[in-house]
Motif scaffolding. Structure first.
Motif, PDB file in Angstrom:
ATOM      1  N   ALA A 116       0.835  -1.197   0.000  1.00  0.00           N
ATOM      2  CA  ALA A 116       0.000   0.000   0.000  1.00  0.00           C
ATOM      3  C   ALA A 116       0.869   1.247   0.000  1.00  0.00           C
ATOM      4  O   ALA A 116       2.068   1.207   0.316  1.00  0.00           O
ATOM      5  CB  ALA A 116      -0.912  -0.009   1.227  1.00  0.00           C
ATOM      6  N   ASP A 117       0.262   2.362  -0.359  1.00  0.00           N
ATOM      7  CA  ASP A 117       0.962   3.645  -0.286  1.00  0.00           C
ATOM      8  C   ASP A 117       1.516   3.840   1.130  1.00  0.00           C
ATOM      9  O   ASP A 117       0.822   3.607   2.120  1.00  0.00           O
ATOM     10  CB  ASP A 117      -0.015   4.776  -0.632  1.00  0.00           C
ATOM     11  N   LEU A 122       7.487   4.408   1.641  1.00  0.00           N
ATOM     12  CA  LEU A 122       7.619   4.869   0.261  1.00  0.00           C
ATOM     13  C   LEU A 122       6.257   5.094  -0.387  1.00  0.00           C
ATOM     14  O   LEU A 122       5.272   4.434  -0.035  1.00  0.00           O
ATOM     15  CB  LEU A 122       8.416   3.849  -0.553  1.00  0.00           C
ATOM     16  N   PRO A 123       6.199   6.009  -1.361  1.00  0.00           N
ATOM     17  CA  PRO A 123       4.914   6.315  -1.995  1.00  0.00           C
ATOM     18  C   PRO A 123       4.495   5.250  -2.995  1.00  0.00           C
ATOM     19  O   PRO A 123       5.312   4.462  -3.482  1.00  0.00           O
ATOM     20  CB  PRO A 123       5.193   7.647  -2.697  1.00  0.00           C
ATOM     21  N   GLY A 124       3.196   5.247  -3.292  1.00  0.00           N
ATOM     22  CA  GLY A 124       2.670   4.411  -4.361  1.00  0.00           C
ATOM     23  C   GLY A 124       2.069   3.113  -3.883  1.00  0.00           C
ATOM     24  O   GLY A 124       2.635   2.419  -3.036  1.00  0.00           O
ATOM     25  N   ALA A 125       0.893   2.786  -4.425  1.00  0.00           N
ATOM     26  CA  ALA A 125       0.343   1.441  -4.265  1.00  0.00           C
ATOM     27  C   ALA A 125       1.037   0.571  -5.302  1.00  0.00           C
ATOM     28  O   ALA A 125       0.932   0.813  -6.506  1.00  0.00           O
ATOM     29  CB  ALA A 125      -1.167   1.455  -4.486  1.00  0.00           C
ATOM     30  N   ARG A 126       1.763  -0.459  -4.840  1.00  0.00           N
ATOM     31  CA  ARG A 126       2.647  -1.236  -5.709  1.00  0.00           C
ATOM     32  C   ARG A 126       2.197  -2.693  -5.783  1.00  0.00           C
ATOM     33  O   ARG A 126       1.834  -3.287  -4.773  1.00  0.00           O
ATOM     34  CB  ARG A 126       4.089  -1.158  -5.194  1.00  0.00           C
ATOM     35  N   ALA A 145       6.826  -5.119 -11.530  1.00  0.00           N
ATOM     36  CA  ALA A 145       6.105  -4.304 -10.554  1.00  0.00           C
ATOM     37  C   ALA A 145       5.479  -3.106 -11.242  1.00  0.00           C
ATOM     38  O   ALA A 145       6.074  -2.512 -12.157  1.00  0.00           O
ATOM     39  CB  ALA A 145       7.040  -3.825  -9.436  1.00  0.00           C
ATOM     40  N   THR A 146       4.291  -2.752 -10.778  1.00  0.00           N
ATOM     41  CA  THR A 146       3.621  -1.530 -11.222  1.00  0.00           C
ATOM     42  C   THR A 146       3.339  -0.664 -10.003  1.00  0.00           C
ATOM     43  O   THR A 146       3.336  -1.143  -8.856  1.00  0.00           O
ATOM     44  CB  THR A 146       2.302  -1.846 -11.951  1.00  0.00           C
ATOM     45  N   THR A 147       3.106   0.610 -10.249  1.00  0.00           N
ATOM     46  CA  THR A 147       2.830   1.568  -9.179  1.00  0.00           C
ATOM     47  C   THR A 147       1.849   2.618  -9.685  1.00  0.00           C
ATOM     48  O   THR A 147       1.760   2.854 -10.901  1.00  0.00           O
ATOM     49  CB  THR A 147       4.136   2.252  -8.725  1.00  0.00           C
ATOM     50  N   ASP A 148       1.125   3.249  -8.768  1.00  0.00           N
ATOM     51  CA  ASP A 148       0.238   4.340  -9.181  1.00  0.00           C
ATOM     52  C   ASP A 148       0.845   5.706  -8.889  1.00  0.00           C
ATOM     53  O   ASP A 148       0.188   6.733  -9.063  1.00  0.00           O
ATOM     54  CB  ASP A 148      -1.136   4.203  -8.529  1.00  0.00           C
ATOM     55  N   ALA A 149       2.119   5.725  -8.427  1.00  0.00           N
ATOM     56  CA  ALA A 149       2.821   6.988  -8.173  1.00  0.00           C
ATOM     57  C   ALA A 149       4.311   6.745  -8.321  1.00  0.00           C
ATOM     58  O   ALA A 149       4.800   5.619  -8.121  1.00  0.00           O
ATOM     59  CB  ALA A 149       2.509   7.506  -6.767  1.00  0.00           C
TER      60      ALA A 149
END
Length: 309
Positions: A116-117, A122-126, A145-149
């Protein structure tokens, strides 16, 4: 901890994994000895503090003061080495998570871990996936891996290899430079030539007991796996490592614990970890380890086993 084992077989290879840390517990060739160090974590709880066989991250290796800056904002990661650094993303990094088993077949398994963010500071939902696949005498690891930030991402696989007798190991790494470190084992920010040093593995040689350094393979990840190391052991047993990663952390295992009733102790095995260069978020001259929603993470590392002729 020893329940829920996942066993893969294909041709000459047998591999066993556990979802805790997406951990490789066993790899053997033609029914031979286990080529990775392993011990019962119930009998020896200190063992898992050494990250054996685990996927480590989301930012592997050490981060200065546990701090990274993303888009002008400073993020504080857990400091787990005397308050001075963050190692392998702290006590709740990927190594300490029970991963989902997303896919599983006779010769492959895919583990999935959602962060989770603000997880690990660290930032981002991964969304992170690690696929292990046996192909003939090769273990292939694909990490995506993907992230939303925007967020730093530098994942590594952390087995301790022992090809027969550890004292027989000879290592070859085609790296012209390495990263010197300070008293906290953090990169100084400089690159140094391996020539006339104990870090010159361009010709196969034994390891120095005190090595725990990044060897510089390239200045960016490659599109396809390239040969990054050859480890030769007893009776010519050989492992070639190919990877897309620009760095290889080499750790001779000098600080491994002595585990009673086992053959594990200092220098019993060697960690060879393809990854981005350590502390890259704080070293702008190093290859970037930042990912974004538009530029996801991907690593391919292959462990190819045979006998030298």
């Amino acid at each position: 901890m020893m329940q829920n084992l996942i066993t893969l077989t294909s041709g000459p290879l047998t591999a066993r994994f556990h979802p805790f840390g997406a951990r490789l517990l066993h790899l053997s060739l033609n029914g031979g000895q286990n080529l990775v160090l392993a011990a019962d974590p119930v009998a020896h709880p200190v063992w898992y503090a050494c990250y054996p066989g685990a996927i480590v991250g989301p930012v592997a290796n050490r981060i200065t003061d546990g701090q990274v800056k993303v888009a002008g904002q400073t993020h504080q990661m857990p400091r787990n080495e005397g308050g001075a650094t963050c190692l392998h993303s702290g006590p709740e990094g990927l190594h300490a998570r029970t991963w989902q088993v997303a896919k599983h077949g006779a010769d492959h398994v895919t583990f999935r871990c959602l962060l989770a963010d603000d997880d690990c500071g660290l930032p981002g939902a991964r969304d992170i996936r690690a696929q292990f696949q046996l192909i003939d005498a090769t273990l292939r690891l694909t990490i995506s891996a993907t992230t939303d930030a925007a967020t730093p991402m530098n994942i590594a696989h952390h087995p301790y290899w022992r090809l027969g007798n550890a004292a027989d190991h000879r290592l070859m790494v085609p790296a012209d430079h390495y990263l010197p470190v300070n008293a906290r084992n953090l990169p100084t920010g400089m690159m140094a030539s391996v020539a006339n040093t104990g870090f010159d593995f361009r010709t196969p040689r034994a390891l120095s007991a005190d090595i725990d350094h990044n060897l510089c393979l390239s200045d960016a990840p490659t599109q396809s796996p390239q040969r990054v190391a050859v480890l030769t052991g007893t009776d010519g047993l050989r492992m070639q490592i190919k990877s897309t990663e620009p760095g290889l952390q080499v750790y001779a295992g000098a600080y491994l614990p002595c585990l009673p009733g086992t053959d594990i102790g200092p220098l019993a095995g060697i960690a060879l970890e393809p990854q981005g260069w350590p502390d890259a978020p704080n070293q702008p001259q190093f290859p970037s380890v930042m990912i974004t929603p538009e530029t996801p993470y991907r690593q391919i590392t292959e462990y190819c086993l045979d006998h030298a002729t």
